[in-house]
Design an enzyme around this catalytic site. Structure first.
Site, short mmCIF file in Angstrom:
data_model
loop_
_atom_site.label_atom_id
_atom_site.label_comp_id
_atom_site.label_asym_id
_atom_site.label_seq_id
_atom_site.Cartn_x
_atom_site.Cartn_y
_atom_site.Cartn_z
N TYR A 118 0.85 -1.19 0.00
CA TYR A 118 0.00 0.00 0.00
C TYR A 118 0.89 1.24 0.00
O TYR A 118 1.90 1.29 0.71
CB TYR A 118 -0.90 0.03 1.24
CG TYR A 118 -1.65 1.34 1.41
CD1 TYR A 118 -2.92 1.49 0.87
CD2 TYR A 118 -1.07 2.43 2.06
CE1 TYR A 118 -3.61 2.69 0.99
CE2 TYR A 118 -1.75 3.63 2.18
CZ TYR A 118 -3.01 3.76 1.65
OH TYR A 118 -3.69 4.95 1.76
N GLU A 206 -3.66 7.44 -4.12
CA GLU A 206 -3.65 6.21 -3.33
C GLU A 206 -3.57 5.02 -4.29
O GLU A 206 -4.37 4.92 -5.21
CB GLU A 206 -4.90 6.11 -2.47
CG GLU A 206 -4.93 4.87 -1.59
CD GLU A 206 -6.19 4.80 -0.74
OE1 GLU A 206 -6.07 4.83 0.49
OE2 GLU A 206 -7.29 4.72 -1.32
#
Length: 396
Positions: A118, A206
């Site tokens: 991530y 993101e």
């Protein structure tokens, strides 16, 4: 402004970040053509069919599926296109899917060697610095990772003048446990994504997950970008990506009239001039026993046209039981605002809910007199306390 995954990936690729090859399709037939085009360039034998909506958690709602043949791609595309996709981020209302992304499956072959990470770039408003947030727990809800295993979510603050430095990118790649080619590619990937973040004036990038493929390449398997509305004048190519079908119709209408509008879940519509006054007005509504139905800022030059547009937008919400107009007359005189309110009220016709008007500032007393003598069903107030009391009376 939110943009779709495929649009965000195109921006990332333009700055040098690697992405899986994929094409967008609006029909099942175009999805089959996309399959053939992707296969010709990559040789892949499996594809991912991904719903393109402005919401995360699409996989949980059935909007992301794996296909192993062109026929299966067509079948899945026919089911996903047109569906009302409900995810944790859309709520029970969901979003209608109008297109899918047909993407090469980068998990095949050698799925056991694939790793997911991530990462995101976002502004830390406390420190005034852009921050890289990263974790080895990619592919899952980062909120759950942060809540249950906060030590697995790491941050790298970035000097706003120097930008992301190579030594910081190396430190992050090392912290993710990478080595060899994957390590080098991650360093370059991070630097490229940061350039995309600053170059496009994004509020957020993101990528979840960032994938290390079985042969050591680093790619963005997914991507989410939010662009700063105030910077869109510098990016007409990004502004052209706006998909109003994905936005709240009331917010789209408000933007056409240069009104700042955000839909909320309450029962009292509010119209103000100034963001700070809007926050105070919403507090007043809560203290009076109601709940704000919206944030609506008409700006510093309220007139009959903007007030009428604001009225019409607020009244489209069936949950609104009252409207509170709270204007501070600094740049604009209160009597002119009052005249605008009266004109707008007459133009709309009968308004089905009570309207409380609080005007303070230049010529506030004259404005109150104009409203009181207008013959309209409008309650006027001078002080915040008076406005709060009259809102409360509506619900008593």
């Amino acid at each position: 402004m939110n943009i779709h995954e495929f649009q965000a990936k195109n921006i990332l690729e333009g700055y040098g970040a690697k992405i899986p090859l994929g094409l967008v399709a609006e029909t099942p037939q175009k999805a089959v053509k996309a399959v053939k085009a992707v296969q010709e360039k990559t040789g892949t034998k499996t594809w991912v069919v991904k719903a393109q909506v402005h919401a995360g958690g699409r996989g949980k709602g059935g909007g992301v599926k794996l296909a192993t043949s062109p026929y299966e791609v067509e079948t899945l595309a026919s089911k996903i296109i047109g569906m009302n996709l409900v995810t944790p981020q859309t709520g029970s209302v969901g979003k209608k899917v109008s297109r899918v992304l047909i993407q090469q499956d980068i998990y095949y072959p050698g799925e056991e060697a694939v790793k997911e990470y991530y990462l995101s770039f976002v502004l830390n408003r406390s420190s005034g610095k852009n921050t890289l947030v990263y974790s080895t727990k990619g592919g899952t809800d980062i909120e759950e990772v942060a809540a249950n295993t906060p030590h697995l979510v790491l941050k790298e603050e970035i000097d706003p003048v120097l930008g992301l430095q190579a030594f910081q990118a190396r430190r992050v790649a090392f912290g993710l446990g990478l080595s060899g080619k994957a390590y080098s590619e991650m360093v370059q990937f991070l630097l490229s994504v940061y350039k995309a973040y600053t170059g496009s004036d994004a509020l957020l990038i993101e990528i979840n997950p960032v994938v290390k493929t079985s042969d050591g390449h680093i790619m963005a398997a997914d991507a989410k970008m939010i662009i700063d509305d105030n910077a869109l004048f510098r990016h007409p190519e990004i502004m052209a990506m706006r998909d109003t079908a994905e936005e709240d119709p009331a917010e789209v209408e408000a933007s056409e009239h240069n009104l700042n509008f955000v839909k909320l879940d309450g029962n009292v519509g509010c119209m103000v001039n100034g963001a700070g006054l809007a926050m105070a007005t919403m507090d007043i509504i809560k203290l009076s026993g109601g709940s704000p139905a919206n944030f609506l800022d008409v700006g510093g030059s309220a007139n009959a046209q903007t007030v009428e547009a604001g009225f019409r937008i607020i009244l489209k919400d069936p949950h609104v039981k009252a409207i509170l107009i709270n204007i501070f007359g600094g740049i604009v005189r209160c009597d002119r605002v009052a005249e605008g309110i009266i004109e707008a009220y007459k133009a709309i016709g009968e308004i089905r809910v009570p309207v409380i008007v609080r005007l303070q500032g230049t010529n506030a007393e004259i404005a109150k007199e104009l409203i009181d003598k207008s013959g309209l069903k409008v309650l006027s107030a001078i002080t915040l306390f008076d406005a709060a009391r009259k809102v409360k009376e509506v619900f008593d």
